[in-house]
Design an enzyme around this catalytic site. Sequence first.
Site, PDB file in Angstrom:
ATOM      1  CB  SER A 120     -51.768  97.998 -26.740  1.00  0.00           C
ATOM      2  OG  SER A 120     -51.316  97.414 -27.666  1.00  0.00           O
TER       3      SER A 120
ATOM      4  CE  LYS B 200     -53.962  94.301 -28.272  1.00  0.00           C
ATOM      5  NZ  LYS B 200     -54.033  95.663 -27.752  1.00  0.00           N
TER       6      LYS B 200
END
Length: 219
Positions: free
Chosen positions: A72, A111
């Site tokens: 990701s 993230k």
Amino acid sequence: MAPKEVGKKTAPPVRKRKKRKLTKEEIEKRKKKKRKENVIEIIKFMLPIVIVAIFVFFFILNTSPHMVDGDSMKPTLMNKDRVIVRRTKVPERYEIITFKPPVKSEYQYVKRVIGMPGDLVWTEGNDLFINHQAESLPKESAMSAASELPDGTIKVNISEECLEQMSQFKKIPTGHYFVLGDNRNNSSDSRAFGLVDGNAIEGVVSFRFAPFKEIGWIK
């Protein structure tokens, strides 16, 4: 006349023994032994430095190691990358954080912080708009017109769950963050589960220490 010495023998000259020429195998064996000794000396020299560095990283700077799981954060971070996380640092915009996600998962998520506490937010349909520069929300008629949106506005498509949460706010609440993966097409992030509570944040990713060829500071 001096009397002659009787019975004294002259010692024979000492012959120097010729050094035997070493075979290739013996030369290679000596080289290997020398290399091994050099490695041991380097280890003896480096070990105290490594121990001190570990102590500084993990106790004085209050950091912890973390392994990236998944794709990701490509291309910034790759699957199985090992990073150092600073646990005492308060996240800033666009920094990468690790945190316990508000969904069932055995892993910490990694993230990038996009929305900070105090940023203006508004929704239209399934779109969320985030702005940290504007002082007030745009007029309702201009919300979907990109040309009329305030400078610095970020627009993302969000899930129903996130929409239900974000539609309650005009600003991101204190102590909460909106995060996205760099690989937007393959990332479970705030678009799916909403804001991240600051209490769930482990820390800020600051340094990658593996793989060796990728060692360096993370931005």
